[in-house]
Design an enzyme around this catalytic site. Structure first.
Site, PDB file in Angstrom:
ATOM      1  N   GLY A  84      39.995  37.559  37.484  1.00  0.00           N
ATOM      2  CA  GLY A  84      41.207  37.596  38.043  1.00  0.00           C
ATOM      3  C   GLY A  84      41.915  36.117  38.209  1.00  0.00           C
ATOM      4  N   GLY A  85      41.453  35.395  39.344  1.00  0.00           N
ATOM      5  CA  GLY A  85      42.053  34.053  39.745  1.00  0.00           C
ATOM      6  C   GLY A  85      41.788  33.201  38.609  1.00  0.00           C
ATOM      7  CG  ASN A 138      43.606  42.365  36.776  1.00  0.00           C
ATOM      8  OD1 ASN A 138      44.898  42.402  36.610  1.00  0.00           O
ATOM      9  ND2 ASN A 138      42.979  42.920  37.440  1.00  0.00           N
ATOM     10  CD1 TRP A 139      46.257  37.074  33.606  1.00  0.00           C
ATOM     11  CD2 TRP A 139      48.553  36.948  33.023  1.00  0.00           C
ATOM     12  NE1 TRP A 139      46.685  36.221  32.380  1.00  0.00           N
ATOM     13  CE2 TRP A 139      47.926  36.247  32.037  1.00  0.00           C
ATOM     14  CE3 TRP A 139      50.184  37.085  33.093  1.00  0.00           C
ATOM     15  CZ2 TRP A 139      48.668  35.531  30.983  1.00  0.00           C
ATOM     16  CZ3 TRP A 139      50.655  36.460  31.939  1.00  0.00           C
ATOM     17  CH2 TRP A 139      49.860  35.794  31.023  1.00  0.00           C
ATOM     18  CE  LYS A 140      42.603  40.933  40.428  1.00  0.00           C
ATOM     19  NZ  LYS A 140      41.631  40.783  41.670  1.00  0.00           N
ATOM     20  CG  HIS A 148      41.318  46.431  39.643  1.00  0.00           C
ATOM     21  ND1 HIS A 148      41.343  46.207  40.907  1.00  0.00           N
ATOM     22  CD2 HIS A 148      40.760  45.456  38.982  1.00  0.00           C
ATOM     23  CE1 HIS A 148      40.718  44.782  41.214  1.00  0.00           C
ATOM     24  NE2 HIS A 148      40.436  44.329  39.698  1.00  0.00           N
ATOM     25  N   GLY A 151      37.824  38.046  44.255  1.00  0.00           N
ATOM     26  CA  GLY A 151      38.477  37.182  44.990  1.00  0.00           C
ATOM     27  C   GLY A 151      37.959  36.337  46.242  1.00  0.00           C
ATOM     28  CD  GLU A 178      36.773  43.875  38.303  1.00  0.00           C
ATOM     29  OE1 GLU A 178      37.069  42.590  38.017  1.00  0.00           O
ATOM     30  OE2 GLU A 178      37.547  44.382  38.934  1.00  0.00           O
ATOM     31  CD  GLU A 216      42.829  43.655  43.345  1.00  0.00           C
ATOM     32  OE1 GLU A 216      43.596  43.574  42.368  1.00  0.00           O
ATOM     33  OE2 GLU A 216      41.835  42.716  43.551  1.00  0.00           O
ATOM     34  CB  SER A 237      33.962  35.237  42.333  1.00  0.00           C
ATOM     35  OG  SER A 237      34.902  35.900  43.433  1.00  0.00           O
TER      36      SER A 237
HETATM   37  P1  13P Z   1      38.518  37.388  40.696  1.00  0.00           P
HETATM   38  O1  13P Z   1      38.320  37.025  39.346  1.00  0.00           O
HETATM   39  O2  13P Z   1      39.878  36.948  41.090  1.00  0.00           O
HETATM   40  O3  13P Z   1      37.510  37.708  41.607  1.00  0.00           O
HETATM   41  O4  13P Z   1      39.270  38.739  40.376  1.00  0.00           O
HETATM   42  C1  13P Z   1      38.423  39.840  39.750  1.00  0.00           C
HETATM   43  C2  13P Z   1      39.137  41.176  39.503  1.00  0.00           C
HETATM   44  O5  13P Z   1      39.496  41.903  40.293  1.00  0.00           O
HETATM   45  C3  13P Z   1      39.579  41.124  38.126  1.00  0.00           C
HETATM   46  O6  13P Z   1      39.951  42.576  37.842  1.00  0.00           O
END
Ligand code: 13P
Length: 250
Positions: free
Chosen positions: A234-235, A9-11, A94, A172, A166, A96, A213
């Site tokens: 994510g990251g 997920n590149w956000k 998600h 994050g 999640e 967020e 994470s």
């Molecule tokens: P991180 O891997 O950066 O913690 O993000 C997880 C996430 O929200 C994937 O959708």
């Protein structure tokens, strides 16, 4: 058995040019990795470029969101048939989006139905906040989110979905859930909720990811848990090291 699935997920990261360059940089190495499904979820405007870049590889493409209506006066939204030419997957609900953009369980349920109607595979996100975790509410909250997401869905529709557990406090933050924590909730709050709704066969068929994470260092441990079928990353999906992370999943 369930095929593992790792989705990046590149956000809200990478421009169109950066997205395509990154996809081109890692696609060949990812394409060699067998026994795992791989998905890139770029920002919406970069989806066509990334889809073109990964054409002919095993890499799938997903949107990070979509709207449930077919068309109309919904400024800023994308309809299912606008993403289907490029995407096989769509992330829905998600945390967020729930936190910053007012997404509700009811809206997520509508989006799941719309995605399935367009042959998109929903990656449905659930997970508790730190406060809920500390109050001992994780189990009931997460299973409630799962049941709300699947309202009025058949077993066949449900098993066409992927669920990503999640925990919000792990996203994050570098504070990933332990394998026991993640696997425990995935079993007792997610897979058992599916069993309650649709029976044991459906519960055994549905793929459930962990997210929060996830790194090259910890992916292998998560995958060793029998109930964890992959990760929503994510990251760590934004860097070339994503290739090693995917290799760590098999
Ligand atoms: P991180 O891997 O950066 O913690 O993000 C997880 C996430 O929200 C994937 O959708």
């Amino acid at each position: 058995m369930r095929t593992p699935i790792i989705a990046g997920n590149w956000k809200m990261n990478k421009t169109a040019a950066e997205s395509v360059a990154f996809a081109n940089e890692i696609k060949e190495a990812l394409n060699q990795i067998e026994g795992v499904d791989i998905v890139f979820c770029p920002p919406a405007i970069n989806i066509p470029g990334v889809a073109k870049a990964v054409q002919g590889t095993k890499i799938g493409v997903g949107a990070q969101n979509m709207y449930f209506e077919e068309k109309g006066a919904y400024t800023g939204e994308l309809a299912p048939n606008m993403i289907t030419p490029f995407c096989q997957y769509v992330i829905l609900g998600h945390s967020e989006r729930r936190a910053y953009f007012g997404e509700t369980d009811e809206g997520v349920n509508k989006k799941i139905k719309a995605a399935l109607a367009h042959n998109l595979t929903p990656i449905i996100c659930v997970g508790e906040s730190l406060e809920q975790n500390e109050a001992g509410e994780t189990q009931s909250f997460v299973s409630g989110q799962v049941k709300a997401a699947f309202a009025d869905l058949t077993a066949e529709q449900a098993t066409a979905c992927i669920i990503a557990y999640e925990p919000i406090w792990a996203i994050g933050t570098g504070k990933s859930a332990t394998v026991e924590q993640a696997g425990g909730i995935i079993k007792t709050a997610v897979r058992d909720a599916i069993a309650e709704l649709y029976g044991e066969a459906a519960a055994q068929a549905i793929r459930i990811q962990y997210g929060g994470s996830v790194t090259i260092e910890n992916i292998n441990a998560y995958m060793s848990h029998p109930d964890i079928d992959g990760a929503l990353v994510g990251g760590a999906s934004l860097k070339p090291g994503f290739v090693d992370l995917v290799k760590g999943a098999i």
